[in-house]
Design an enzyme around this catalytic site. Sequence first.
Site, short mmCIF file in Angstrom:
data_model
loop_
_atom_site.label_atom_id
_atom_site.label_comp_id
_atom_site.label_asym_id
_atom_site.label_seq_id
_atom_site.Cartn_x
_atom_site.Cartn_y
_atom_site.Cartn_z
N ARG A 225 0.84 -1.18 0.00
CA ARG A 225 0.00 0.00 0.00
C ARG A 225 0.89 1.24 0.00
O ARG A 225 2.01 1.22 0.53
CB ARG A 225 -0.90 0.02 1.25
CG ARG A 225 -2.03 -1.00 1.21
CD ARG A 225 -3.12 -0.60 0.22
NE ARG A 225 -4.26 -1.49 0.24
CZ ARG A 225 -4.49 -2.48 -0.63
NH1 ARG A 225 -3.62 -2.73 -1.60
NH2 ARG A 225 -5.59 -3.22 -0.56
N HIS A 273 -1.46 0.87 -9.69
CA HIS A 273 -2.13 -0.13 -8.84
C HIS A 273 -2.70 -1.28 -9.70
O HIS A 273 -3.91 -1.52 -9.70
CB HIS A 273 -3.23 0.52 -7.99
CG HIS A 273 -3.58 -0.29 -6.76
ND1 HIS A 273 -3.90 0.27 -5.56
CD2 HIS A 273 -3.65 -1.64 -6.56
CE1 HIS A 273 -4.16 -0.67 -4.67
NE2 HIS A 273 -4.02 -1.85 -5.26
P1 NAP Z 1 -1.94 -12.10 4.33
O1 NAP Z 1 -2.14 -13.47 3.77
O2 NAP Z 1 -2.77 -11.64 5.46
O3 NAP Z 1 -0.39 -12.04 4.75
C1 NAP Z 1 0.17 -10.96 5.45
C2 NAP Z 1 1.63 -11.26 5.76
O4 NAP Z 1 2.22 -10.08 6.32
C3 NAP Z 1 1.79 -12.38 6.80
O5 NAP Z 1 2.92 -13.18 6.48
C4 NAP Z 1 2.03 -11.60 8.09
O6 NAP Z 1 2.81 -12.28 9.06
C5 NAP Z 1 2.84 -10.43 7.56
N1 NAP Z 1 2.77 -9.30 8.50
C6 NAP Z 1 1.68 -8.62 8.94
N2 NAP Z 1 2.05 -7.69 9.84
C7 NAP Z 1 3.40 -7.77 9.97
C8 NAP Z 1 4.36 -7.09 10.75
N3 NAP Z 1 4.02 -6.11 11.61
N4 NAP Z 1 5.66 -7.47 10.64
C9 NAP Z 1 6.03 -8.47 9.79
N5 NAP Z 1 5.16 -9.16 9.02
C10 NAP Z 1 3.86 -8.81 9.11
O7 NAP Z 1 -2.08 -10.99 3.19
P2 NAP Z 1 -1.96 -11.17 1.60
O8 NAP Z 1 -3.18 -11.77 1.05
O9 NAP Z 1 -0.66 -11.83 1.31
O10 NAP Z 1 -1.96 -9.64 1.13
C11 NAP Z 1 -0.93 -8.77 1.56
C12 NAP Z 1 -1.17 -7.35 1.07
O11 NAP Z 1 -0.87 -7.22 -0.33
C13 NAP Z 1 -2.60 -6.82 1.16
O12 NAP Z 1 -2.96 -6.48 2.47
C14 NAP Z 1 -2.51 -5.60 0.25
O13 NAP Z 1 -2.04 -4.50 0.98
C15 NAP Z 1 -1.46 -5.99 -0.77
N6 NAP Z 1 -2.06 -6.20 -2.12
C16 NAP Z 1 -1.72 -5.37 -3.13
C17 NAP Z 1 -2.22 -5.56 -4.39
C18 NAP Z 1 -1.82 -4.68 -5.53
O14 NAP Z 1 -2.44 -4.76 -6.61
N7 NAP Z 1 -0.81 -3.85 -5.41
C19 NAP Z 1 -3.11 -6.61 -4.64
C20 NAP Z 1 -3.44 -7.46 -3.58
C21 NAP Z 1 -2.91 -7.24 -2.32
P3 NAP Z 1 2.28 -13.66 9.76
O15 NAP Z 1 2.45 -14.71 8.66
O16 NAP Z 1 3.20 -13.87 10.87
O17 NAP Z 1 0.85 -13.44 10.13
C1 GLV Z 2 -5.68 -4.78 -4.09
O1 GLV Z 2 -4.94 -3.90 -3.86
C2 GLV Z 2 -6.11 -5.73 -3.12
O2 GLV Z 2 -5.96 -5.49 -1.91
O3 GLV Z 2 -6.65 -6.79 -3.52
#
Ligand code: NAP
Ligand code: GLV
Length: 310
Positions: A225, A273
């Site tokens: 983000r 994005h």
């Molecule tokens: P997720 O499955 O909830 O995974 C989050 C990861 O971040 C977990 O490994 C978690 O650790 C780690 N984490 C959270 N807080 C932390 C901290 N304080 N210190 C260190 N590690 C931390 O989420 P996801 O589905 O992978 O998605 C991640 C993010 O990608 C979304 O929230 C969004 O912001 C971004 N995103 C961007 C796009 C885009 O188009 N640019 C698209 C989709 C998503 P643990 O494993 O220990 O819980």
């Molecule tokens: C996009 O940014 C998502 O969070 O899926």
Amino acid sequence: MKPHIYFNSNIDSPDEWKAALSQHFPDMKYSVGEVCEDPESVDVALVWKLPNRGLSDFKNLKAVLSLGAGINQLDPEKLPRNVPLARLVDDSLTQTMIEYAKAATFRYHRKFHLFERQSREAQWTFLPATLARDTVVGVLGLGELGGAIAKSLAEEGFDVAGWSRTPKHVDAIATYSGKDGLSDMLACTDIVINVLPLTDDTRSILNLEFFVQCKRGACIINMGRGHHLVDADLLAAIDAGQIQAATLDVATVEPLPPAHPFWGHPAILVTPHVAGISTPETAAITVAQNIRRALNGEELAQQVDISRGY
Ligand code: NAP
Ligand code: GLV
């Protein structure tokens, strides 16, 4: 099952979602937009953003399902308490995130960012290549998306490290956690990819203190983000030569304002994005599973822990 599904998004097509969901629930009721005529009968809210007046009229709501993997775009003040919230997990989202991470990583690894500049300046200068195994890629976040990105980069032969909140074991990835773990990882990382959720703990994490801990000349790829990054600190770190280049898919204000110094910066690539794209056809599969769970009073898959923020 005949769920009443409420849909609200300024970036997703309500018609495409209606077509995809009706494959799973042919008799569903489907309401779209700011004004919902019969809010008390809504079972599930499927939203990128919450409607301006919130969901307080939705008295029988059983679940809020985010149209994004991230949930920080949902105003916490307007989220109904005691209604479970789930984030989106979708094959097409994961695959497109992997593709973006690979494209941006290979661009730095094979120095295309430098050749692009040389090409614009009609400059024929040989720059040596290194092998993927000699490039260390550090992934911040080892969840659904970060974990898949780390694994696929390791399969490409990169030396991959990953950082998460809680300690993890992932095959072929050097894993780190906690503040000290982050310093240790950054000290030897050539390309840092951020795929963290935006929480109180991760807001502004990509700041000067972070960049100072990076290996000199590291490249940054921000796919999380915009508010993970302190814009001025990145510019200062690039000016100082500490950070070589950055690829930024997300911004604090989207669209990035025309006068922002990131536009046209020789060391920065901005994309609008687009890293992760979910298609309603595939995403409706996991969404439909969660709608069934909500109607059956079961715990949601990918349920958000509000207290930890993701
Ligand atoms: P997720 O499955 O909830 O995974 C989050 C990861 O971040 C977990 O490994 C978690 O650790 C780690 N984490 C959270 N807080 C932390 C901290 N304080 N210190 C260190 N590690 C931390 O989420 P996801 O589905 O992978 O998605 C991640 C993010 O990608 C979304 O929230 C969004 O912001 C971004 N995103 C961007 C796009 C885009 O188009 N640019 C698209 C989709 C998503 P643990 O494993 O220990 O819980
Ligand atoms: C996009 O940014 C998502 O969070 O899926």
